[in-house]
Design an enzyme around this catalytic site. Structure first.
Site, PDB file in Angstrom:
ATOM      1  N   ALA A  40       0.837  -1.203   0.000  1.00 44.21           N
ATOM      2  CA  ALA A  40       0.000   0.000   0.000  1.00 44.21           C
ATOM      3  C   ALA A  40       0.869   1.249   0.000  1.00 44.21           C
ATOM      4  O   ALA A  40       1.285   1.726   1.053  1.00 44.21           O
ATOM      5  CB  ALA A  40      -0.921  -0.013   1.212  1.00 44.21           C
ATOM      6  N   CYS A  42      -0.042   4.205  -0.511  1.00 44.41           N
ATOM      7  CA  CYS A  42      -0.741   5.313   0.143  1.00 44.41           C
ATOM      8  C   CYS A  42      -0.518   5.310   1.654  1.00 44.41           C
ATOM      9  O   CYS A  42      -0.768   6.329   2.315  1.00 44.41           O
ATOM     10  CB  CYS A  42      -2.229   5.248  -0.160  1.00 44.41           C
ATOM     11  SG  CYS A  42      -2.614   5.441  -1.921  1.00 44.41           S
ATOM     12  N   ASN A 299      -5.970  -0.456  -9.174  1.00 44.93           N
ATOM     13  CA  ASN A 299      -6.585  -1.748  -8.866  1.00 44.93           C
ATOM     14  C   ASN A 299      -7.711  -2.083  -9.833  1.00 44.93           C
ATOM     15  O   ASN A 299      -7.818  -3.220 -10.309  1.00 44.93           O
ATOM     16  CB  ASN A 299      -7.099  -1.745  -7.423  1.00 44.93           C
ATOM     17  CG  ASN A 299      -6.005  -2.030  -6.420  1.00 44.93           C
ATOM     18  OD1 ASN A 299      -5.663  -3.175  -6.173  1.00 44.93           O
ATOM     19  ND2 ASN A 299      -5.435  -0.985  -5.852  1.00 44.93           N
TER      20      ASN A 299
END
Length: 438
Positions: A40, A42, A299
């Site tokens: 991830a 982010c 995604n």
């Protein structure tokens, strides 16, 4: 069928999983230039502060899981340097891999200008787990002041998380204000929040270079306005697609260097697909291909690319430009077009803006929320919206993003049947109150 995927993060592994789940005979090879798969990005700013306690917590699936559980030939430290569409091969240092269908999911990398002193120690970018670990290694007690170059989403999130560590933080931004994607009246709240939490702002300034100490570490940042003493620098001025290795392939790129794809994620060259931060995304409001590198898009595009590669045709329906972030005590969110973007597209637009309550004004949990809608002056189609507040921002931006997807008007916003109870809303939701103010 031999499927080769370049890139082992969001888009690449979303595609790989769709292929292996739907084609038992597929041979899937993934070539990742680094050592981490499916993590991830982010979450990286929150790793710096310890809000996320371990780097491994950001990894959705490690490389061994892909190899052992899903039968994917997942390789690490395999940087692709060229693609031969005629021979259908990809190559790198010491390897060449044939493909029947190829997905390029190489993502993007931070923009790093050729400033004087960029090779000094303690100057960083933040895009990968190794980047974050490198910053953390340098965040000892001797580092008391951090300068962040760039006032976008990453710059603001990093500023917040380093302030949580007790570091003195300065943000240098070329624009005259923070949050340039927001309307001026909205961005003022962002600047007030930064100042409230002790973040120094140097706005309307450009970096010209750095100087170092006797140990070779950065000591000052020179700007067009002043010289700033600092102990560490993080450059966060944007990203550029990782597509340089495609020279000579005939693959068409956008002006920003992203791979142009159609609704089925196909590039201009047969049997080559692209998805994620290295590809374009169709913007439903602008009605053009855009470049909006976000994990949500990566995604979705990756999943659909995988299905399309095995013949399960599923088009990517496009984006409306939705984004949200936390900045200290505030949540900042936007979707659709700003007035500047609408004007660039020659849309006659107007703005309606309110400051209202997130719940019934008499309820003790009530908080103020700043709401702004951009709409077409002639047709009253809603073109975009922005929300800033302590609570309730996520709900409003997602409602509006859904509305934008279906091209609603301001009157239709007023007519929405939204939930109401005093702890959660007023009888007219802030979105509806803003629509009524036009």
């Amino acid at each position: 069928m031999k499927y080769v995927i370049i890139g082992g993060d969001a888009a690449g592994m979303s595609a790989a999983m769709q292929i292996v789940r739907n084609d038992e005979d597929a041979e899937v090879t993934v070539l990742e230039s680094g050592t981490y798969y499916s993590y991830a990005q982010c979450g990286l700013p929150y790793l710096l502060s310890g809000v996320v306690e371990e780097a491994d917590h950001l990894v959705a699936r490690d490389v061994e899981t892909f190899r052992e559980k899903h039968g994917i030939d997942a390789r690490v430290n395999h940087k692709v340097t060229g693609v031969d569409p005629k021979q259908k091969t990809v190559r790198g240092d010491g390897f060449e891999v044939p493909y029947d269908k190829l997905l390029i999911a190489t993502g993007a990398r931070p923009i790093v200008p050729d400033w004087d002193g960029m090779d000094l120690g303690r100057i960083h970018t933040l895009k990968t787990i190794p980047d974050a670990l490198g910053i953390m290694d340098n965040l000892g007690d001797e580092v008391k002041h951090v300068t962040i170059v760039g006032g976008g989403y990453i710059g603001l999130e990093v500023a917040e998380n380093l302030a949580l560590l007790g570091k003195k933080v300065t943000i240098i931004n070329r624009s005259e204000r923070l949050g340039a994607d927001f309307e001026k009246s909205m961005s003022s709240h962002i600047q007030d929040e930064a100042t409230k939490h002790g973040v120094e702002l140097v706005l309307g300034a450009t970096v010209t270079g750095f100087s170092g100490d006797t140990d070779g570490n950065v000591q000052t940042v020179q700007t067009s306005e002043q010289t700033i003493n600092t102990d560490l620098v993080i450059v966060a001025i944007g990203v550029t697609p990782n597509t340089d290795f495609l020279d000579g392939t005939g693959i068409h790129l956008s002006p920003k260097g992203a791979i142009k794809v159609n609704a089925y994620l196909e590039s201009s060259v047969s049997c080559i697909y692209a998805a994620g931060d290295c590809a374009t995304q169709y913007h439903r409001l602008k009605q053009i291909d855009d470049f909006l590198p976000l994990g949500t898009h990566a995604n979705k595009q990756g999943r659909l690319a995988g299905l399309n590669m095995i013949g399960h045709a599923r088009p990517f329906q496009g984006v409306v430009g939705t984004a949200i972030m936390q900045f200290f005590d505030l949540t900042l969110a936007r979707t659709g077009l700003s007035s500047r973007e609408a004007q660039e597209l020659k849309f006659p637009c107007a703005i309606s803006e309110t400051e209202t309550s997130t719940s019934a004004a008499y309820h003790p949990n009530a908080e103020r929320i700043h709401s702004l809608l951009v709409y077409h002056r002639d047709t009253e189609q809603v073109l975009g919206g922005q929300f800033i507040g302590k609570t309730g921002v996520d709900k409003r931006v997602d409602v509006l993003a859904t509305a934008l997807y279906y091209s609603v008007t301001m009157e239709q916003i007023e007519n929405l049947d939204l939930s109401y109870a005093p702890p959660y809303n007023s009888v007219w939701d802030p979105i509806q109150q803003t629509a009524r103010r036009r």
